[in-house]
Motif scaffolding. Sequence first.
Motif, PDB file in Angstrom:
ATOM      1  N   TYR A 279       0.815  -1.223   0.000  1.00  0.00           N
ATOM      2  CA  TYR A 279       0.000   0.000   0.000  1.00  0.00           C
ATOM      3  C   TYR A 279       0.849   1.273   0.000  1.00  0.00           C
ATOM      4  CZ  TYR A 279      -3.852  -3.159   0.796  1.00  0.00           C
ATOM      5  OH  TYR A 279      -4.772  -4.169   0.657  1.00  0.00           O
ATOM      6  N   ARG A 280       2.155   1.102  -0.254  1.00  0.00           N
ATOM      7  CA  ARG A 280       3.086   2.228  -0.380  1.00  0.00           C
ATOM      8  C   ARG A 280       3.143   3.104   0.869  1.00  0.00           C
ATOM      9  NH1 ARG A 280       2.110   4.250  -6.638  1.00  0.00           N
ATOM     10  NH2 ARG A 280       2.607   2.264  -7.611  1.00  0.00           N
ATOM     11  N   PHE A 281       3.199   2.459   2.013  1.00  0.00           N
ATOM     12  CA  PHE A 281       3.349   3.176   3.273  1.00  0.00           C
ATOM     13  C   PHE A 281       4.728   2.890   3.848  1.00  0.00           C
ATOM     14  CE2 PHE A 281      -1.462   2.856   3.551  1.00  0.00           C
ATOM     15  CZ  PHE A 281      -1.651   4.189   3.255  1.00  0.00           C
ATOM     16  N   ASP A 282       5.174   3.773   4.706  1.00  0.00           N
ATOM     17  CA  ASP A 282       6.512   3.654   5.304  1.00  0.00           C
ATOM     18  C   ASP A 282       6.393   3.440   6.807  1.00  0.00           C
ATOM     19  OD1 ASP A 282       9.080   3.907   6.223  1.00  0.00           O
ATOM     20  OD2 ASP A 282       9.533   5.728   5.121  1.00  0.00           O
ATOM     21  N   ARG A 283       6.843   2.289   7.256  1.00  0.00           N
ATOM     22  CA  ARG A 283       6.765   1.921   8.668  1.00  0.00           C
ATOM     23  C   ARG A 283       7.476   2.945   9.556  1.00  0.00           C
ATOM     24  NH1 ARG A 283       9.054  -3.902  10.246  1.00  0.00           N
ATOM     25  NH2 ARG A 283       6.897  -4.512  10.427  1.00  0.00           N
ATOM     26  N   ARG A 284       8.678   3.365   9.151  1.00  0.00           N
ATOM     27  CA  ARG A 284       9.438   4.328   9.954  1.00  0.00           C
ATOM     28  C   ARG A 284       8.701   5.654  10.059  1.00  0.00           C
ATOM     29  NH1 ARG A 284      15.579   3.307   9.843  1.00  0.00           N
ATOM     30  NH2 ARG A 284      15.724   1.228   8.978  1.00  0.00           N
ATOM     31  N   PHE A 285       8.104   6.076   8.953  1.00  0.00           N
ATOM     32  CA  PHE A 285       7.378   7.341   8.934  1.00  0.00           C
ATOM     33  C   PHE A 285       6.219   7.305   9.925  1.00  0.00           C
ATOM     34  CE2 PHE A 285       4.144  10.241   7.138  1.00  0.00           C
ATOM     35  CZ  PHE A 285       4.872  11.416   7.139  1.00  0.00           C
ATOM     36  N   PHE A 286       5.463   6.212   9.904  1.00  0.00           N
ATOM     37  CA  PHE A 286       4.365   6.052  10.858  1.00  0.00           C
ATOM     38  C   PHE A 286       4.882   6.115  12.289  1.00  0.00           C
ATOM     39  CE2 PHE A 286       1.648   3.540   7.671  1.00  0.00           C
ATOM     40  CZ  PHE A 286       0.833   4.629   7.435  1.00  0.00           C
ATOM     41  N   GLY A 287       5.989   5.412  12.541  1.00  0.00           N
ATOM     42  CA  GLY A 287       6.538   5.374  13.890  1.00  0.00           C
ATOM     43  C   GLY A 287       7.016   6.727  14.374  1.00  0.00           C
ATOM     44  N   ILE A 288       7.721   7.450  13.506  1.00  0.00           N
ATOM     45  CA  ILE A 288       8.254   8.769  13.888  1.00  0.00           C
ATOM     46  C   ILE A 288       7.129   9.759  14.148  1.00  0.00           C
ATOM     47  CG2 ILE A 288       9.542  10.774  13.052  1.00  0.00           C
ATOM     48  CD1 ILE A 288      11.418   8.762  11.614  1.00  0.00           C
ATOM     49  N   VAL A 289       6.197   9.857  13.200  1.00  0.00           N
ATOM     50  CA  VAL A 289       5.076  10.803  13.358  1.00  0.00           C
ATOM     51  C   VAL A 289       4.221  10.406  14.555  1.00  0.00           C
ATOM     52  CG1 VAL A 289       3.011  11.789  12.284  1.00  0.00           C
ATOM     53  CG2 VAL A 289       5.061  11.389  10.903  1.00  0.00           C
ATOM     54  N   GLY A 290       3.959   9.110  14.692  1.00  0.00           N
ATOM     55  CA  GLY A 290       3.166   8.636  15.832  1.00  0.00           C
ATOM     56  C   GLY A 290       3.814   8.973  17.157  1.00  0.00           C
ATOM     57  N   TYR A 291       5.144   8.834  17.229  1.00  0.00           N
ATOM     58  CA  TYR A 291       5.841   9.115  18.478  1.00  0.00           C
ATOM     59  C   TYR A 291       5.830  10.611  18.796  1.00  0.00           C
ATOM     60  CZ  TYR A 291       8.949   8.212  22.376  1.00  0.00           C
ATOM     61  OH  TYR A 291       9.465   8.094  23.646  1.00  0.00           O
ATOM     62  N   TYR A 292       5.969  11.440  17.773  1.00  0.00           N
ATOM     63  CA  TYR A 292       5.886  12.890  18.000  1.00  0.00           C
ATOM     64  C   TYR A 292       4.511  13.273  18.552  1.00  0.00           C
ATOM     65  CZ  TYR A 292      10.364  14.174  15.869  1.00  0.00           C
ATOM     66  OH  TYR A 292      11.705  14.336  15.611  1.00  0.00           O
ATOM     67  N   PHE A 293       3.469  12.661  18.019  1.00  0.00           N
ATOM     68  CA  PHE A 293       2.123  12.943  18.531  1.00  0.00           C
ATOM     69  C   PHE A 293       1.938  12.368  19.935  1.00  0.00           C
ATOM     70  CE2 PHE A 293       1.087  14.453  14.354  1.00  0.00           C
ATOM     71  CZ  PHE A 293       0.016  15.326  14.557  1.00  0.00           C
ATOM     72  N   ALA A 294       2.617  11.263  20.236  1.00  0.00           N
ATOM     73  CA  ALA A 294       2.572  10.718  21.592  1.00  0.00           C
ATOM     74  C   ALA A 294       3.213  11.699  22.577  1.00  0.00           C
ATOM     75  CB  ALA A 294       3.291   9.362  21.638  1.00  0.00           C
TER      76      ALA A 294
END
Length: 197
Positions: free
Chosen positions: A64-79
Amino acid sequence: MGNRILIRLVLLFLVLYVYTFVRYHFGKDVPINEWILILNKSISWFALTLLAFSALPVIFLTKYRFDRRFFGIVGYYFAILHVSIASILLLHDKYPKILRELNFTNQGALFLLIGMTAFFVLFVPFQASIKKLSNSSRAFKFGKIGVAIIAFHPLVLGYENWIKVNNWPYFLPPITLLSFLTVLAVFFIRYSYRERA
């Protein structure tokens, strides 16, 4: 590619925020001047969702052309944003289930313990992503552990309301339930893809 992912993330956040806004401001009659409390619920839900997505199988994300690292980084910033806002709100007695008269409830203490444990465990893969370590790095194994732990964060606080369907405003499920189900769905997908391999 980058812009499309950013647009999708903005749309996802807006959907989660509108859901939260309707459920609490209209469904539970939370005053509009408590907007920061409701916004923080959306931020925490968004953070947990992205962190959960970062634990999806690589083959699924590539499809689905998603980036695991990108999700993790953005998710952690929002956390981080969620923890910062929640800390301020906690000092202003906005979470009676967690803190009463400057004393933590048993439920609140467990809720915070799980949340902070997940936060610190997820810091390891967050740093690995920032430093662009190899995908084979052991640091990323902490990501799955952190996501598994974080599933219990909303469970501890909201499980009592999960089966009281008649109490759900507009029959909208609690955010704690939806957050927990998101993590379960991610691990179900992980298991499904492993079975196919």
